[in-house]
Design a protein around this motif. Structure first.
Motif, PDB file in Angstrom:
ATOM      1  N   GLY A 173       0.830  -1.243  -0.147  1.00  0.00           N
ATOM      2  CA  GLY A 173      -0.138   0.053  -0.322  1.00  0.00           C
ATOM      3  C   GLY A 173       0.829   1.179  -0.069  1.00  0.00           C
ATOM      4  O   GLY A 173       1.875   1.149  -0.455  1.00  0.00           O
ATOM      5  N   SER A 174       0.306   2.375   0.480  1.00  0.00           N
ATOM      6  CA  SER A 174       0.727   3.622   0.234  1.00  0.00           C
ATOM      7  C   SER A 174       1.897   3.712   1.512  1.00  0.00           C
ATOM      8  O   SER A 174       3.012   4.645   1.146  1.00  0.00           O
ATOM      9  CB  SER A 174      -0.188   4.724   0.864  1.00  0.00           C
ATOM     10  OG  SER A 174      -0.817   4.379   2.083  1.00  0.00           O
ATOM     11  N   LEU A 175       2.186   3.072   2.423  1.00  0.00           N
ATOM     12  CA  LEU A 175       3.099   3.049   3.302  1.00  0.00           C
ATOM     13  C   LEU A 175       4.249   2.580   2.506  1.00  0.00           C
ATOM     14  O   LEU A 175       5.593   3.089   2.747  1.00  0.00           O
ATOM     15  CB  LEU A 175       2.886   1.984   4.313  1.00  0.00           C
ATOM     16  CG  LEU A 175       4.000   1.787   5.456  1.00  0.00           C
ATOM     17  CD1 LEU A 175       4.151   3.576   6.035  1.00  0.00           C
ATOM     18  CD2 LEU A 175       3.510   0.794   6.623  1.00  0.00           C
TER      19      LEU A 175
ATOM     20  N   GLY B   7      -3.545   6.114   4.752  1.00  0.00           N
ATOM     21  CA  GLY B   7      -4.977   5.914   5.063  1.00  0.00           C
ATOM     22  C   GLY B   7      -5.118   4.783   6.122  1.00  0.00           C
ATOM     23  O   GLY B   7      -5.413   4.754   7.008  1.00  0.00           O
ATOM     24  N   ASP B   8      -4.549   3.342   5.509  1.00  0.00           N
ATOM     25  CA  ASP B   8      -4.453   2.368   6.383  1.00  0.00           C
ATOM     26  C   ASP B   8      -3.160   1.538   5.925  1.00  0.00           C
ATOM     27  O   ASP B   8      -2.849   1.705   4.950  1.00  0.00           O
ATOM     28  CB  ASP B   8      -5.964   1.706   6.099  1.00  0.00           C
ATOM     29  CG  ASP B   8      -6.093   0.935   4.673  1.00  0.00           C
ATOM     30  OD1 ASP B   8      -5.183   1.015   3.838  1.00  0.00           O
ATOM     31  OD2 ASP B   8      -7.245   0.455   4.572  1.00  0.00           O
ATOM     32  N   ILE B   9      -3.024   0.715   6.859  1.00  0.00           N
ATOM     33  CA  ILE B   9      -1.841  -0.214   6.624  1.00  0.00           C
ATOM     34  C   ILE B   9      -2.159  -1.326   6.252  1.00  0.00           C
ATOM     35  O   ILE B   9      -3.135  -2.168   6.646  1.00  0.00           O
ATOM     36  CB  ILE B   9      -0.937  -0.201   8.161  1.00  0.00           C
ATOM     37  CG1 ILE B   9      -0.688   1.070   8.721  1.00  0.00           C
ATOM     38  CG2 ILE B   9       0.290  -1.009   7.854  1.00  0.00           C
ATOM     39  CD1 ILE B   9      -0.092   1.184   9.996  1.00  0.00           C
ATOM     40  N   ASP B  10      -1.434  -1.858   4.938  1.00  0.00           N
ATOM     41  CA  ASP B  10      -1.801  -2.949   4.255  1.00  0.00           C
ATOM     42  C   ASP B  10      -0.754  -3.944   4.724  1.00  0.00           C
ATOM     43  O   ASP B  10       0.547  -3.857   4.235  1.00  0.00           O
ATOM     44  CB  ASP B  10      -2.161  -2.819   2.818  1.00  0.00           C
ATOM     45  CG  ASP B  10      -3.165  -1.649   2.557  1.00  0.00           C
ATOM     46  OD1 ASP B  10      -4.070  -2.045   2.690  1.00  0.00           O
ATOM     47  OD2 ASP B  10      -2.730  -0.663   2.371  1.00  0.00           O
ATOM     48  N   ILE B  11      -0.966  -5.192   4.990  1.00  0.00           N
ATOM     49  CA  ILE B  11       0.064  -6.077   5.146  1.00  0.00           C
ATOM     50  C   ILE B  11      -0.061  -7.475   4.448  1.00  0.00           C
ATOM     51  O   ILE B  11      -1.307  -7.740   4.598  1.00  0.00           O
ATOM     52  CB  ILE B  11       0.159  -6.408   7.060  1.00  0.00           C
ATOM     53  CG1 ILE B  11       0.781  -4.851   7.415  1.00  0.00           C
ATOM     54  CG2 ILE B  11       1.256  -7.748   7.110  1.00  0.00           C
ATOM     55  CD1 ILE B  11       0.801  -5.166   9.090  1.00  0.00           C
TER      56      ILE B  11
HETATM   57 CA    CA Z   1      -3.473   1.581   2.756  1.00  0.00          CA
END
Ligand code: CA
Ligand code: DGT
Ligand code: CA
Ligand code: ZN
Length: 583
Positions: free
Chosen positions: A187-189, A197-201
């Motif tokens: 994601g954006s991280l 916006g949110d953390i995608d793992i």
């Molecule tokens: Ca995200």
């Protein structure tokens, strides 16, 4: 959050409530001070079984604070904190997040106008009744109104540094889970965006159950939002959502690519696949057999590629595209993988503060920290007098400071310590020190700190004047924006870039994740316009050198290559460049 950060937040909140409820400044300051001390500690208070004695041994922590810290470590809360919170409407604390609203003003709004939260504040502004309060004229109200609007637009996105810290903690926690073969953030991280916006793992595992179990029971989980067999979502106490997706190992590369995004980049990639008679999705890159009704992975079609990203890019005739530039901004036209700047390229820190102004390190400590990071040069650039709130240096103090820096430079081997200043760019573009004084320095960083609401045309003129000043080497945090807090200046970047190139001034990428200024798109313009860049952490403490990571991510998003960043240069090249400017 670490125990230090959580405790610092608790003490800071106690200080705010004490102030809002009108307690003595002495009590307020005592709590605020403990919050600052805890926030600045380099070691974890929870470590080594703390005792009242070991805690009061920390300068600034008294018996009362030590007892509260121990109470928190044992019970997860501080009773006095909970009691204090009951004394004010809960919505008042939300107002502290609005730039320009301190506890004093909030107390006034609450006591004299019945404001209890954001909604009643907005209502008071709209009706005009707040303008009659003492100390709050129409101008102050307009500023508050603008700050509310800004906070609303920021829309609950989390700063890069905070999200990265949370993600690292989660990965460390999940890494030990049995059966997990791959574990990465996406994601954006992964793209290094300035807010998340949110953390995608993303995980691949032979055995999903222990992983799902560990994810749901991590420290900091506030609420489980979704818990399917391969997709889980939860709300973290830090106020951000975390998504976990579990995929098969053979499609990990395709999935990692898909969930890294950006969405627009993915769209371009999919179209490229279609043009080449293939189909790309999060399961892999498949040959297109003309049957589009059912997804290929569900019909047993063998993928062309899928277990690594590199394989998928290669099968589409592309070089490996670094995650930070996957934004559909021309990256699919690249013939080979660009050599973007990396953290290990950085060899100097050219903007740092000491105890002489508002830093926490002595000149010696700063130099040793820079040396431990492998740097050949560090510049001591304390604030100038106009930054009174940051204890900026008068001309006399600066002269004595220069002498101290030169002495430290003689005494400490292994690093050059430059005598510099972060001189304020005044509202009209003049600098806060005389030319005679600036001439005594090895390096001059000129930065805007005040008058950050100027009209764009005025701001452009102001910053151009600073760039054209013959003694300026670096334009520090050029817009003065603070993410989620204030917009800062909106100068004509192309004009600044052109002047910077002509005057051989480097434009700073301030690596502090609250600044990231210049931002990614500005960096791209600076490169296109032929200007040099600097990446500085603006360190006020030893751990601030760690901000470099965010500066590098932002620089990479701006396609920065090492040669164009003065912090990558050898000592000889950098010092020659600085001398040339001085002559
Ligand atoms: Ca995200
Ligand atoms: P964020 O969370 O708002 O900071 O930004 P992202 O980029 O992390 O977005 P997010 O979390 O909604 O989704 C993660 C990635 O998954 C995204 O970068 C690309 C991919 N993705 C999500 N939804 C779609 C979609 O509808 N189409 C395509 N092509 N990709 C998507
Ligand atoms: Ca997501
Ligand atoms: Zn600074």
């Amino acid at each position: 959050m670490s125990a230090n950060a959580e405790l610092a937040a608790i003490f800071a909140e106690m200080a705010s409530v004490l102030q809002i409820t009108g307690q003595s400044p002495f009590r307020v300051n005592a709590h605020a001070r403990v919050a600052r001390i805890l926030g600045a500690l380099t070691s974890d208070v929870a470590e080594h079984a703390p005792t009242p004695e070991s805690l009061t041994a920390i300068a600034g922590i008294g018996k009362g604070s030590a007892a509260k810290i121990l109470e928190y470590l044992e019970t997860g809360r501080v009773a006095e904190h909970q009691e204090l919170l009951k004394k004010i409407p809960g919505g008042l604390l939300d107002l502290l997040g609005i730039q320009g609203l301190g506890p004093k003003t909030i107390r006034l709004l609450w006591q004299q106008a019945g404001v209890t939260d954001l909604a009643t504040l907005q209502a008071g502004i709209d009706s005009g009744e707040l303008e009659h309060l003492p100390r709050l004229g129409p101008k102050a109200i307009a500023n508050i109104s603008r700050a509310i609007e800004f906070a609303r637009k920021a829309g609950g996105r989390t700063r890069l540094g905070a999200a990265m810290t949370i993600a690292q903690g989660i990965l460390a926690h999940l890494r030990g889970v049995k059966g997990t073969s791959r574990l990465e953030y996406a994601g954006s991280l992964r793209r290094g965006a300035e807010t998340i916006g949110d953390i995608d793992i993303l995980a691949a595992t032979a055995d999903p159950d222990p992983l799902r179990h560990a994810f749901e029971r991590m420290p900091g989980v506030q609420q489980i939002l979704a818990a399917g067999p391969t997709r889980l979502s939860l709300r973290h106490a830090a106020g951000i959502q975390i998504d976990l997706r579990i995929v098969a190992e053979r499609s990990f590369g395709a999935a990692w690519m898909y969930f890294t995004g950006s969405k627009q980049h993915n769209v371009q990639m999919r179209e490229r696949a279609i043009k080449r008679k293939m189909r790309l999705n999060e399961y892999g890159l498949f040959p297109d057999d003309g049957r589009c009704e059912e997804p290929p992975q569900e019909r047993g079609v063998e993928p062309v590629a899928g277990d690594t990203e590199a394989e998928v890019f290669a099968a589409l005739g592309l070089p490996m595209i670094p995650p930070e530039i996957r934004e559909d901004l021309g990256e699919l036209e690249l013939a080979k993988t660009p050599r973007l700047i990396e953290q290990r390229d950085i060899k100097s820190e050219l903007h740092a503060h000491t105890v002489a102004s508002d830093g926490r390190l002595s000149i010696d400590q700063l130099a040793r920290e820079a040396m431990s990071r492998g740097f050949h040069t560090v510049a001591v650039t304390d604030h100038s007098a106009a930054s009174a709130q940051a204890n900026g240096l008068s001309a006399d103090r600066l002269r004595r400071h220069i002498a101290e820096v030169r002495r430290a430079d003689r005494l400490i081997d292994g690093i050059s310590i430059l005598a510099g200043a972060e001189v304020d760019i005044l509202a009209d573009g003049r600098l806060d020190y005389t030319d005679d004084l600036l001439r005594e320095l090895d390096i001059v960083v000129a930065s805007p700190h005040i008058a950050l609401r100027q009209e764009p045309a005025v701001a452009t003129k102001r910053l151009l004047r600073a760039i054209r000043h013959p003694l300026v080497n670096i334009l520090g945090h050029p817009t003065g924006r603070m993410i989620n807090r204030r917009e800062g200046l909106s100068p004509d970047i192309a004009a600044l870039v052109q002047a910077a190139r002509e005057c051989d001034v480097a434009l700073e990428i301030n690596a502090n994740d609250i600044r990231l200024d210049l931002r990614d798109i500005h960096i791209k313009s600076a490169l296109a316009g032929g200007a040099l860049l600097a990446i500085n952490t603006d360190a006020h403490a030893a751990e601030h050198f760690d901000y470099l990571r965010y500066g590098i991510l932002t620089a990479r998003r701006g396609w920065l290559t090492p040669d164009r960043c003065i912090n990558t240069w050898s000592s000889e090249k950098l010092h020659r460049w600085l001398r040339k400017a001085a002559s």
